[in-house]
Design a protein around this motif. Structure first.
Motif, short mmCIF file in Angstrom:
data_model
loop_
_atom_site.label_atom_id
_atom_site.label_comp_id
_atom_site.label_asym_id
_atom_site.label_seq_id
_atom_site.Cartn_x
_atom_site.Cartn_y
_atom_site.Cartn_z
N PRO A 139 0.77 -1.30 0.02
CA PRO A 139 -0.04 -0.01 0.06
C PRO A 139 0.86 1.19 0.07
O PRO A 139 0.53 2.29 -0.68
CB PRO A 139 -0.73 -0.26 1.42
CG PRO A 139 -0.94 -1.63 1.29
CD PRO A 139 0.53 -2.08 1.05
N ARG A 140 2.11 1.33 0.97
CA ARG A 140 2.92 2.43 0.91
C ARG A 140 3.54 2.78 -0.69
O ARG A 140 3.29 3.88 -1.07
CB ARG A 140 3.80 2.16 1.79
CG ARG A 140 3.46 2.42 3.24
CD ARG A 140 3.28 3.67 3.81
NE ARG A 140 3.20 3.83 5.30
CZ ARG A 140 2.68 4.83 5.87
NH1 ARG A 140 2.48 5.98 5.05
NH2 ARG A 140 2.37 4.74 7.24
N GLU A 141 3.80 1.75 -1.21
CA GLU A 141 4.61 1.86 -2.45
C GLU A 141 3.53 2.24 -3.44
O GLU A 141 3.98 3.25 -4.49
CB GLU A 141 5.18 0.44 -2.93
CG GLU A 141 6.22 0.13 -2.17
CD GLU A 141 6.78 -1.31 -2.39
OE1 GLU A 141 7.82 -1.95 -2.02
OE2 GLU A 141 5.83 -2.12 -3.01
N ARG A 142 2.27 1.82 -3.52
CA ARG A 142 1.31 2.31 -4.53
C ARG A 142 0.97 3.59 -4.19
O ARG A 142 0.67 4.20 -5.04
CB ARG A 142 0.14 1.18 -4.60
CG ARG A 142 -0.91 1.48 -5.24
CD ARG A 142 -0.36 1.33 -6.62
NE ARG A 142 -1.26 1.36 -7.79
CZ ARG A 142 -2.17 0.63 -8.69
NH1 ARG A 142 -1.91 -0.57 -8.10
NH2 ARG A 142 -2.68 1.00 -9.41
N LEU A 154 10.40 0.67 -4.74
CA LEU A 154 9.41 0.67 -6.12
C LEU A 154 10.11 0.69 -7.38
O LEU A 154 9.71 -0.25 -8.38
CB LEU A 154 8.65 2.10 -5.87
CG LEU A 154 7.78 2.37 -7.17
CD1 LEU A 154 6.61 1.21 -7.43
CD2 LEU A 154 7.12 3.73 -7.13
N TYR A 155 11.23 1.31 -7.10
CA TYR A 155 12.11 1.36 -8.56
C TYR A 155 12.64 0.12 -8.70
O TYR A 155 12.76 -0.54 -10.11
CB TYR A 155 13.37 2.21 -8.47
CG TYR A 155 13.14 3.73 -8.32
CD1 TYR A 155 11.86 4.09 -8.81
CD2 TYR A 155 13.94 4.55 -7.96
CE1 TYR A 155 11.45 5.41 -8.62
CE2 TYR A 155 13.70 5.90 -7.99
CZ TYR A 155 12.41 6.34 -8.07
OH TYR A 155 12.43 7.65 -8.29
N ARG A 156 13.06 -0.89 -7.64
CA ARG A 156 13.66 -2.09 -7.79
C ARG A 156 12.53 -3.33 -8.20
O ARG A 156 12.69 -3.88 -9.44
CB ARG A 156 14.04 -2.67 -6.53
CG ARG A 156 14.70 -4.13 -6.71
CD ARG A 156 15.24 -4.65 -5.31
NE ARG A 156 14.15 -4.66 -4.35
CZ ARG A 156 13.95 -4.06 -3.08
NH1 ARG A 156 14.54 -2.92 -3.03
NH2 ARG A 156 12.74 -4.53 -2.61
N LYS A 157 11.32 -3.04 -8.00
CA LYS A 157 10.26 -3.86 -8.41
C LYS A 157 10.02 -3.56 -9.88
O LYS A 157 9.53 -4.51 -10.74
CB LYS A 157 8.97 -3.77 -7.52
CG LYS A 157 9.13 -4.32 -6.10
CD LYS A 157 7.95 -4.22 -5.30
CE LYS A 157 7.99 -5.08 -4.02
NZ LYS A 157 6.91 -5.11 -3.16
#
Length: 695
Positions: free
Chosen positions: A637-640, A673-676
């Protein structure tokens, strides 16, 4: 306590070339000595007399290390004179040439021959241990046996030794390949760096096809024979034969040159090389060994079968005036069996060379036709459509299918035809041929090729589950055949089938340990389908420039490179990839790689404004290999929330205020987020999010 050995200055002089005059060599020695000691010798005179003066006025004792010296009479006489002048002088000579002048050298002169320089097992073990790559005793013994202890090869091995192996390849075979690759590199570089040999590769390869080398044996090659032989000797490529004026290649060097000859001189008519050695009449021992090769290969013991072929091919012989039709037939049979064996042992270049020799030696005969059929299959597997069709165009109507080997060749023709049809997106044609193949239920040595063709058709017709079930059932029935190149082929197509079903973890497990070029497109495709376009693009750049990349692999990688660039929002960079894929398609007739992406990717490629050889969007959408997609990029949720903020154009500080967290927390979420998403910036993250399914 006094030093028992007074301080010495060591002056090193590198190898002399074949055309170096003696006075030029003395000048080189003088320059080396002058760099090491203070001398009053004239700087304008730099020959032998200047060297004598420099040594006589030196304040310290000097040791001359003369590496790769050509010991002709002038050099030998000069060394004797220097030693007579200066009692404290020492000269160490490393030579690869033999001369009658050696007998006249002073008794205290140290002359090192190639036998003296060769590494022993203990020396090799110590060297590898000191280099940080210690090896088991049997490994060291095999290295020394295969290289003959050549220092140039041993010296390069530490950087090449690696524990990673292709699945299904034995440790022994992996080691042999490393050693052979290093030997080939050293041999090729030695020839390339010698100006007198750089443009004489063909005569060099031809000279390796006879047991011994003399001026008369190369006289018909259009070269200056004495200089040619002397150059080879000075480089250490050939050595003297005791009690014989001839020269001979060390076994490791000769095998290296013959490997290259198979690839570079496939149609050489004047010589027969890499044939079965033995008695003049090619007796029963050779026939028995060849039968053992076939038996081992059918049992899936490809590395053992290949080692016997290596043994049979270890002594090249000349097929001259005494050759009979029976001898040529025997040679052709060996070429054919060795070609099949090397193919399954994952040695494609040697395999194709052998098969070409079999086809050339017995054109128009059953053996020649069988070789042409398998050669056509190899071309089809590589994606070389015109070459495959040319190899298969021979009229084989008289073939009797009950003849030994005919069924295998017939299967090779059929599998090649299936692959060619699939490459042209002609699924109905491919299916008709496969039904004919499956009518004969007993598997033969092309078992893995049939499975690969079946799996490829299943992908094209969007029935991956059926294809996967069939392959798994066959592996359970014949696990012994799932080795060598068979394993590479089967695992690659299984991984693609798993990708089509959306099971990315199983696909990854099947190819995780494979570094073979055949699986390179699968690795890149897996990255692309799992939301890592940057990783896919990196693999395309890494493998796409490999000179061993086949047209099929190169075209698949080009299409994937274009798709990855599109996914990253870099359409301008996608077009060169697509242009390369189109050029390869025009050369080979390949269309299928355009369908080896998802419908979304195919649609984007079709929107780039590049004229494709097939209508990319409708054709790819109708035959898309990977129509299914599942959310594989899962965000917290934080990343979204952070991603939503980026899409809204907010800065990290603004996102922190909106989400009531610290800026450092937002930065941590950004890195995750960048890694995913497989990106390195907020802009690329927004672009990737538009092309990926997120959960």
């Amino acid at each position: 306590m006094t030093d028992p050995e007074p301080r010495r200055v060591i002056a090193y002089v590198g190898p002399s070339t074949a055309n170096s005059a003696a006075d030029r060599y003395w000048t080189r020695i003088f320059d080396s000595v002058r760099r090491c000691i203070d001398t009053e010798a004239s700087r304008t005179s730099r020959g032998f007399d200047a060297l004598r003066t420099a040594l006589s006025t030196a304040d310290t004792a000097v040791t001359l290390v003369l590496d790769g010296t050509r010991l002709d009479e002038d050099v030998a006489e000069g060394i004797g004179t220097l030693l007579a002048d200066e009692p404290t002088l020492r000269i160490v000579v490393a030579t690869r040439t033999a001369s009658s002048a050696v007998a006249d050298m002073p008794s205290d002169t140290r002359i090192l021959t190639s036998d003296d320089l060769a590494f022993t097992v203990d020396e090799t073990a110590a060297y590898l241990r000191d280099a940080g790559v210690p090896q088991e005793r049997w490994v060291v013994e095999r290295i020394v046996h295969r290289t003959g202890g050549l220092p140039a090869v041993i010296g390069r091995l530490p950087a090449a030794l690696s524990p990673a192996r292709i699945p299904g390849v034995t440790e022994t075979e992996h080691l042999d390949r490393i050693v052979d690759a290093v030997t080939d590199s050293v041999t090729a570089r030695t020839i390339k760096n010698e100006p007198l040999l750089a443009h004489l590769l063909r005569p060099v390869l031809m000279s390796a096809m006879t047991d011994t080398l003399t001026c008369s044996s190369v006289a018909g090659s259009g070269v200056d024979a004495p200089t040619f032989v002397a150059t080879l000797e000075s480089l250490g490529l050939v050595e003297s034969v005791p009690g014989n004026p001839a020269r001979a290649y060390p076994d490791a060097v000769r095998r290296s040159l013959l490997r290259r000859a198979v690839a570079d001189l496939p149609a050489e008519p004047a010589r027969t090389y890499l044939v079965m050695p033995g008695t003049d009449e090619r007796g029963s021992d050779n026939a028995a060994q060849l039968g053992q090769v076939v038996t081992l290969r059918r049992d899936g013991r490809f590395a053992e079968a290949a080692s016997i072929c290596d043994e049979l091919a270890s002594r090249a012989v000349s097929s001259s005036t005494e050759s009979t039709d029976t001898t040529v037939t025997s040679d052709a049979a060996f070429y054919f069996q060795a070609g099949l064996t090397y193919f399954f042992a994952v040695r494609p270049h040697e395999a194709m060379g052998m098969l070409r020799r079999a086809r050339s030696a017995r054109a128009g005969t059953p053996v020649g036709d069988d070789a042409a059929a398998v050669l056509g299959l190899m071309h089809a597997l590589r994606g070389e459509g015109p070459e495959a069709r040319a190899a298969l165009s021979v009229d084989r109507s008289p073939r009797r299918h009950h003849r030994a080997g005919a069924r295998l060749a017939h299967t090779a023709e059929q599998v090649a035809a299936v692959l060619l049809a699939i490459d042209r997106l002609e699924s109905d044609v491919a299916l008709d041929i496969l039904v004919d193949i499956e009518a004969s239920t007993a598997p033969n040595e092309l078992w893995a090729l049939v499975l690969y063709a079946q799996g490829s058709l299943a992908l094209l017709t969007r029935t991956p589950m059926d294809g996967l079930r069939r392959i798994k059932a066959e592996i359970r029935r014949h696990p012994e055949l799932h080795a060598g190149y068979n394993a590479v082929l089967v695992n690659a197509i299984r991984a693609d089938l798993e990708l089509a079903l959306g099971d990315f973890d199983r696909a990854q497990n099947l190819i995780a340990d494979s570094t073979h070029l055949f699986t390179a497109p699968v690795h890149a495709r897996l990255r692309l389908l799992t939301g890592d376009p940057a990783g896919s693009e990196a693999l395309v750049h890494h493998y796409g420039t490999d000179p061993n990349c086949t047209p099929r692999q190169a075209m698949e990688l080009a299409v994937l490179g274009a798709a990855a660039a599109c996914a990253l929002g870099r359409d301008t960079e996608a077009r060169p990839h697509l242009d390369r894929a189109i050029a390869l398609s025009q050369q080979t007739g390949l269309l299928r790689p355009f369908t080896m992406v998802s419908p979304l990717m195919a649609r984007h490629l079709g929107s780039l404004g590049v004229a494709l050889p097939t209508a990319a969007e409708p054709t790819a959408l109708d035959t898309a290999t990977y129509p299914k997609s599942k959310p594989v990029v899962r965000l917290t949720p934080r990343e979204r929330a952070v991603l939503d903020g980026l899409i809204a154009g907010r800065s990290a500080r603004t996102i922190a205020k909106v989400e009531f967290v610290s800026v450092n927390t937002v930065k941590t979420q950004l890195r995750s987020l960048y890694r995913k998403l497989g990106v390195n910036s907020g802009k690329d993250a927004v672009i990737a999010a538009r092309h990926l399914v997120l959960d």
